[in-house]
Design a protein around this motif. Structure first.
Motif, PDB file in Angstrom:
ATOM      1  N   ASN A 194       0.837  -1.191   0.000  1.00 25.87           N
ATOM      2  CA  ASN A 194       0.000   0.000   0.000  1.00 25.87           C
ATOM      3  C   ASN A 194       0.880   1.251   0.000  1.00 25.87           C
ATOM      4  OD1 ASN A 194      -1.820   2.091   0.597  1.00 25.87           O
ATOM      5  ND2 ASN A 194      -3.129   0.716   1.790  1.00 25.87           N
ATOM      6  N   ALA A 195       0.759   2.066  -1.044  1.00 28.97           N
ATOM      7  CA  ALA A 195       1.590   3.267  -1.154  1.00 28.97           C
ATOM      8  C   ALA A 195       1.309   4.258  -0.026  1.00 28.97           C
ATOM      9  CB  ALA A 195       1.365   3.935  -2.510  1.00 28.97           C
ATOM     10  N   ILE A 196       0.126   4.203   0.549  1.00 28.34           N
ATOM     11  CA  ILE A 196      -0.169   5.080   1.689  1.00 28.34           C
ATOM     12  C   ILE A 196       0.704   4.702   2.882  1.00 28.34           C
ATOM     13  CG2 ILE A 196      -1.947   5.746   3.350  1.00 28.34           C
ATOM     14  CD1 ILE A 196      -4.007   5.403   1.105  1.00 28.34           C
ATOM     15  N   ASP A 197       0.853   3.397   3.117  1.00 25.68           N
ATOM     16  CA  ASP A 197       1.748   2.966   4.194  1.00 25.68           C
ATOM     17  C   ASP A 197       3.192   3.365   3.889  1.00 25.68           C
ATOM     18  OD1 ASP A 197      -0.319   1.849   5.640  1.00 25.68           O
ATOM     19  OD2 ASP A 197      -0.111  -0.116   4.683  1.00 25.68           O
ATOM     20  N   ALA A 198       3.572   3.232   2.628  1.00 27.16           N
ATOM     21  CA  ALA A 198       4.945   3.593   2.253  1.00 27.16           C
ATOM     22  C   ALA A 198       5.204   5.082   2.453  1.00 27.16           C
ATOM     23  CB  ALA A 198       5.200   3.211   0.792  1.00 27.16           C
ATOM     24  N   ALA A 199       4.142   5.884   2.399  1.00 30.51           N
ATOM     25  CA  ALA A 199       4.305   7.332   2.536  1.00 30.51           C
ATOM     26  C   ALA A 199       4.414   7.779   3.987  1.00 30.51           C
ATOM     27  CB  ALA A 199       3.128   8.052   1.871  1.00 30.51           C
ATOM     28  N   ARG A 200       4.052   6.907   4.936  1.00 25.16           N
ATOM     29  CA  ARG A 200       4.059   7.341   6.335  1.00 25.16           C
ATOM     30  C   ARG A 200       5.442   7.818   6.799  1.00 25.16           C
ATOM     31  NH1 ARG A 200      -0.971   5.724   8.331  1.00 25.16           N
ATOM     32  NH2 ARG A 200      -1.855   3.926   7.216  1.00 25.16           N
ATOM     33  N   PRO A 201       6.529   7.102   6.500  1.00 24.12           N
ATOM     34  CA  PRO A 201       7.845   7.616   6.917  1.00 24.12           C
ATOM     35  C   PRO A 201       8.178   8.966   6.298  1.00 24.12           C
ATOM     36  CG  PRO A 201       7.987   5.300   6.305  1.00 24.12           C
ATOM     37  CD  PRO A 201       6.651   5.765   5.870  1.00 24.12           C
ATOM     38  N   LEU A 202       7.705   9.191   5.081  1.00 23.51           N
ATOM     39  CA  LEU A 202       7.931  10.474   4.434  1.00 23.51           C
ATOM     40  C   LEU A 202       7.179  11.583   5.158  1.00 23.51           C
ATOM     41  CD1 LEU A 202       8.964  12.262   2.130  1.00 23.51           C
ATOM     42  CD2 LEU A 202       7.032  11.467   0.742  1.00 23.51           C
ATOM     43  N   LEU A 203       5.933  11.323   5.542  1.00 25.64           N
ATOM     44  CA  LEU A 203       5.156  12.318   6.272  1.00 25.64           C
ATOM     45  C   LEU A 203       5.780  12.614   7.633  1.00 25.64           C
ATOM     46  CD1 LEU A 203       1.603  10.955   5.419  1.00 25.64           C
ATOM     47  CD2 LEU A 203       2.544  13.129   4.645  1.00 25.64           C
ATOM     48  N   ASP A 204       6.260  11.566   8.298  1.00 24.61           N
ATOM     49  CA  ASP A 204       6.922  11.764   9.600  1.00 24.61           C
ATOM     50  C   ASP A 204       8.189  12.611   9.432  1.00 24.61           C
ATOM     51  OD1 ASP A 204       4.975  10.281  10.847  1.00 24.61           O
ATOM     52  OD2 ASP A 204       6.150   8.421  10.872  1.00 24.61           O
ATOM     53  N   ALA A 205       8.949  12.311   8.387  1.00 23.07           N
ATOM     54  CA  ALA A 205      10.192  13.060   8.150  1.00 23.07           C
ATOM     55  C   ALA A 205       9.898  14.521   7.825  1.00 23.07           C
ATOM     56  CB  ALA A 205      10.981  12.413   7.011  1.00 23.07           C
ATOM     57  N   ALA A 206       8.808  14.763   7.090  1.00 20.41           N
ATOM     58  CA  ALA A 206       8.433  16.140   6.770  1.00 20.41           C
ATOM     59  C   ALA A 206       8.067  16.903   8.045  1.00 20.41           C
ATOM     60  CB  ALA A 206       7.268  16.157   5.780  1.00 20.41           C
ATOM     61  N   ASP A 207       7.357  16.237   8.959  1.00 23.91           N
ATOM     62  CA  ASP A 207       7.012  16.892  10.230  1.00 23.91           C
ATOM     63  C   ASP A 207       8.271  17.224  11.042  1.00 23.91           C
ATOM     64  OD1 ASP A 207       4.318  16.789   9.685  1.00 23.91           O
ATOM     65  OD2 ASP A 207       3.944  14.985  10.875  1.00 23.91           O
ATOM     66  N   GLU A 208       9.219  16.295  11.072  1.00 24.24           N
ATOM     67  CA  GLU A 208      10.458  16.537  11.819  1.00 24.24           C
ATOM     68  C   GLU A 208      11.259  17.671  11.184  1.00 24.24           C
ATOM     69  OE1 GLU A 208      12.366  12.772  11.784  1.00 24.24           O
ATOM     70  OE2 GLU A 208      10.879  11.801  13.081  1.00 24.24           O
ATOM     71  N   TYR A 209      11.256  17.726   9.866  1.00 24.19           N
ATOM     72  CA  TYR A 209      11.936  18.809   9.148  1.00 24.19           C
ATOM     73  C   TYR A 209      11.293  20.152   9.493  1.00 24.19           C
ATOM     74  CZ  TYR A 209      13.652  21.379   4.985  1.00 24.19           C
ATOM     75  OH  TYR A 209      14.223  22.287   4.122  1.00 24.19           O
ATOM     76  N   ASP A 210       9.973  20.190   9.510  1.00 24.24           N
ATOM     77  CA  ASP A 210       9.271  21.416   9.868  1.00 24.24           C
ATOM     78  C   ASP A 210       9.612  21.858  11.295  1.00 24.24           C
ATOM     79  OD1 ASP A 210       7.178  23.485   9.446  1.00 24.24           O
ATOM     80  OD2 ASP A 210       6.126  22.371  11.009  1.00 24.24           O
ATOM     81  N   ASP A 211       9.693  20.905  12.216  1.00 23.57           N
ATOM     82  CA  ASP A 211      10.060  21.242  13.599  1.00 23.57           C
ATOM     83  C   ASP A 211      11.428  21.925  13.651  1.00 23.57           C
ATOM     84  OD1 ASP A 211       7.720  20.218  14.617  1.00 23.57           O
ATOM     85  OD2 ASP A 211       8.580  18.267  15.142  1.00 23.57           O
ATOM     86  N   ARG A 212      12.378  21.407  12.872  1.00 18.25           N
ATOM     87  CA  ARG A 212      13.715  22.008  12.860  1.00 18.25           C
ATOM     88  C   ARG A 212      13.692  23.406  12.230  1.00 18.25           C
ATOM     89  NH1 ARG A 212      14.888  16.830  10.936  1.00 18.25           N
ATOM     90  NH2 ARG A 212      15.422  17.634   8.851  1.00 18.25           N
ATOM     91  N   LEU A 213      12.915  23.541  11.160  1.00 18.04           N
ATOM     92  CA  LEU A 213      12.864  24.831  10.468  1.00 18.04           C
ATOM     93  C   LEU A 213      12.275  25.923  11.351  1.00 18.04           C
ATOM     94  CD1 LEU A 213      11.659  23.867   6.878  1.00 18.04           C
ATOM     95  CD2 LEU A 213      13.936  24.601   7.571  1.00 18.04           C
ATOM     96  N   ARG A 214      11.336  25.583  12.186  1.00 16.03           N
ATOM     97  CA  ARG A 214      10.680  26.577  13.033  1.00 16.03           C
ATOM     98  C   ARG A 214      11.643  27.226  14.027  1.00 16.03           C
ATOM     99  NH1 ARG A 214       4.788  26.069  13.535  1.00 16.03           N
ATOM    100  NH2 ARG A 214       4.040  24.803  11.791  1.00 16.03           N
ATOM    101  N   GLU A 215      12.819  26.649  14.171  1.00 13.11           N
ATOM    102  CA  GLU A 215      13.831  27.268  15.024  1.00 13.11           C
ATOM    103  C   GLU A 215      14.570  28.393  14.297  1.00 13.11           C
ATOM    104  OE1 GLU A 215      16.368  24.158  16.329  1.00 13.11           O
ATOM    105  OE2 GLU A 215      14.785  23.054  17.384  1.00 13.11           O
ATOM    106  N   ARG A 216      14.386  28.480  12.967  1.00 15.67           N
ATOM    107  CA  ARG A 216      14.984  29.563  12.185  1.00 15.67           C
ATOM    108  C   ARG A 216      13.981  30.709  12.068  1.00 15.67           C
ATOM    109  NH1 ARG A 216      17.010  26.069   6.935  1.00 15.67           N
ATOM    110  NH2 ARG A 216      17.887  24.291   8.104  1.00 15.67           N
ATOM    111  N   SER A 217      14.468  31.919  12.194  1.00 14.21           N
ATOM    112  CA  SER A 217      13.549  33.051  12.163  1.00 14.21           C
ATOM    113  C   SER A 217      14.234  34.285  11.599  1.00 14.21           C
ATOM    114  CB  SER A 217      13.020  33.336  13.575  1.00 14.21           C
ATOM    115  OG  SER A 217      12.076  34.383  13.561  1.00 14.21           O
ATOM    116  N   ASP A 218      13.437  35.114  10.958  1.00 17.08           N
ATOM    117  CA  ASP A 218      13.885  36.420  10.469  1.00 17.08           C
ATOM    118  C   ASP A 218      13.108  37.483  11.242  1.00 17.08           C
ATOM    119  OD1 ASP A 218      15.096  38.066   7.976  1.00 17.08           O
ATOM    120  OD2 ASP A 218      13.077  38.790   8.409  1.00 17.08           O
ATOM    121  N   PRO A 219      13.763  38.576  11.659  1.00 16.62           N
ATOM    122  CA  PRO A 219      13.070  39.564  12.490  1.00 16.62           C
ATOM    123  C   PRO A 219      11.877  40.226  11.819  1.00 16.62           C
ATOM    124  CG  PRO A 219      15.226  40.383  11.781  1.00 16.62           C
ATOM    125  CD  PRO A 219      15.183  38.929  11.458  1.00 16.62           C
TER     126      PRO A 219
END
Length: 395
Positions: free
Chosen positions: A210-235
């Motif tokens: 099931n390609a939906i199951d195969a996509a779960r690690p990708l979705l998790d990785a995208a969430d983790e990437y977003d968490d890291r990006l939120r630490e970057r900020s411009d004034p």
């Protein structure tokens, strides 16, 4: 008796009443309307059929032909806006016809009223009203009008106008900012990322993947990437983000079949001090990690990319508009930037200082029952004309 306020309201309403939804992007009728309006008033104007004749753009100018003004000591100011609007969606959700250009109690309603047909009207009237002062030599400089195509979907409308020679020394991108002066804006890169499985009947799910199951690690990785990006900020523009905005699987097959492919859109918001090359490297590393750790193969393509853009907050162009907006519209005078991407990036990339400014509430952009206060628009016209006079300078 027609007042300047009535004239502005009527012109903005006429522009709203010309549907230019993008997609598909039928800007030509609006471009022709604007070109005819300028021509009837003796103002030089051209339709530009690059990058698309069906989606023609329009330019106009008062003073020197911008294609021949290179090296001229006098200042050329560009007033830039886009002709296209986002789709109105279901008209039944609107209280009024989104393309009727309804004016009630000093409010203009309709798709594009705030973003940004009214501000196009401001620029058109500014060229007309300042033409006598420029042509008589009382003002030492030129004004250029841009009615660009494709801004809402990242098409190179404004970029093409600059490549065709319709540029200047500085520019105002007339987005609805509530009179705040934006000197920087985020960029965005949108990626389509896919994972593959192998289709099988849902009654025998173990025979496939099931390609939906195969996509779960990708979705998790995208969430983790977003968490890291939120630490970057411009004034001025805030934080970086990576957001999954669309997911599709199994829509091209029978409901009882495991999907063999899943696709998502990843929206990556880019800060002014980040480069597109750096973002590309990060996305490549993200997908390599998913493949390495989860054994999931991915493929990606770039859907669109808007570069981030920024100039000094204390640039004289910004200071002039900031001061007048504070005085006449009670707008905040502190430095500010936009979280959304705009065509200011095209000017900055070409070496032309540009600000993002205009009347209208940015929250109304793309909203159902979009509207703009025409009193604010009239104040915006006063500010735009006075600021333009200051930029061009009296002899």
């Amino acid at each position: 008796m027609t007042t300047p306020h009535d004239e502005l309201a009527a012109l903005a309403a006429e522009l709203v009443a010309i549907p230019t939804e993008n997609p598909p992007g039928d800007e030509r009728p609006c471009a022709e309307f604007v070109a005819d309006w300028f021509a009837e008033r003796g103002i030089e104007t051209r339709l530009v059929e690059r990058p698309s004749a069906e989606r023609a753009q329009v330019v106009a100018w008062v003073g020197e032909d911008p294609r021949e003004a290179a090296g001229d000591d006098a200042t050329t100011l560009v007033l830039n806006g886009h002709l296209d609007v986002v789709p109105a969606g279901d008209p039944g959700e609107w209280e009024r016809d989104p393309f009727a250009g309804v004016v009630e109690d000093g409010i203009l309603y309709g798709r594009g009223s705030a973003d940004m047909k009214t501000n196009l009207a401001l620029a058109m009237l500014t060229l007309r009203d300042l033409a006598p002062e420029i042509e008589s030599g009382d003002l030492d400089g030129s004004l250029v009008f841009h009615g660009a195509m494709g801004e809402e979907t990242g098409h190179p409308g404004t970029r093409t106008l600059l490549e065709e020679g319709y540029g200047g020394d500085c520019a105002v991108v007339l987005e609805p900012t509530d009179f705040r002066v934006g000197t920087s804006a985020k960029g965005v890169a949108t990626y389509r990322i896919a994972v593959s499985g192998s289709a099988s009947h849902a009654s025998r799910p173990d025979q496939g993947t099931n390609a939906i199951d195969a996509a779960r690690p990708l979705l998790d990785a995208a969430d983790e990437y977003d968490d890291r990006l939120r630490e970057r900020s411009d004034p001025l523009v805030g934080r970086a983000f990576a957001t999954v905005t669309e997911f599709e699987a199994g829509t091209d097959s029978n409901m009882a079949v495991l999907p063999g492919r899943a696709e998502l859109l990843l929206d990556r918001r880019i800060l002014p001090d980040e480069t597109f090359a750096e973002v590309e490297d990060e996305i490549e590393a993200l997908l390599a990690g998913v493949e390495r750790e989860a054994g999931v193969e991915t493929d990606r393509s770039l859907v669109k990319h808007y570069a981030s853009a920024g100039i000094r907050p204390d640039h004289p162009l910004a200071e002039r508009f900031r001061g007048l907006s504070a005085e006449l519209a009670d707008a905040p005078a502190d430095p500010w930037g936009l979280e959304a991407a705009t065509d200011a990036r095209e000017f900055v990339a070409a070496g032309t200082p540009a600000i993002i400014w205009g009347p209208g509430n940015l929250a109304q952009a793309h909203a159902v029952d979009e509207y703009i206060d025409l009193g604010d628009a009239a104040t915006g016209l006063e500010i735009l004309k006075e600021a333009s006079r200051g930029v061009l300078g009296e002899r």
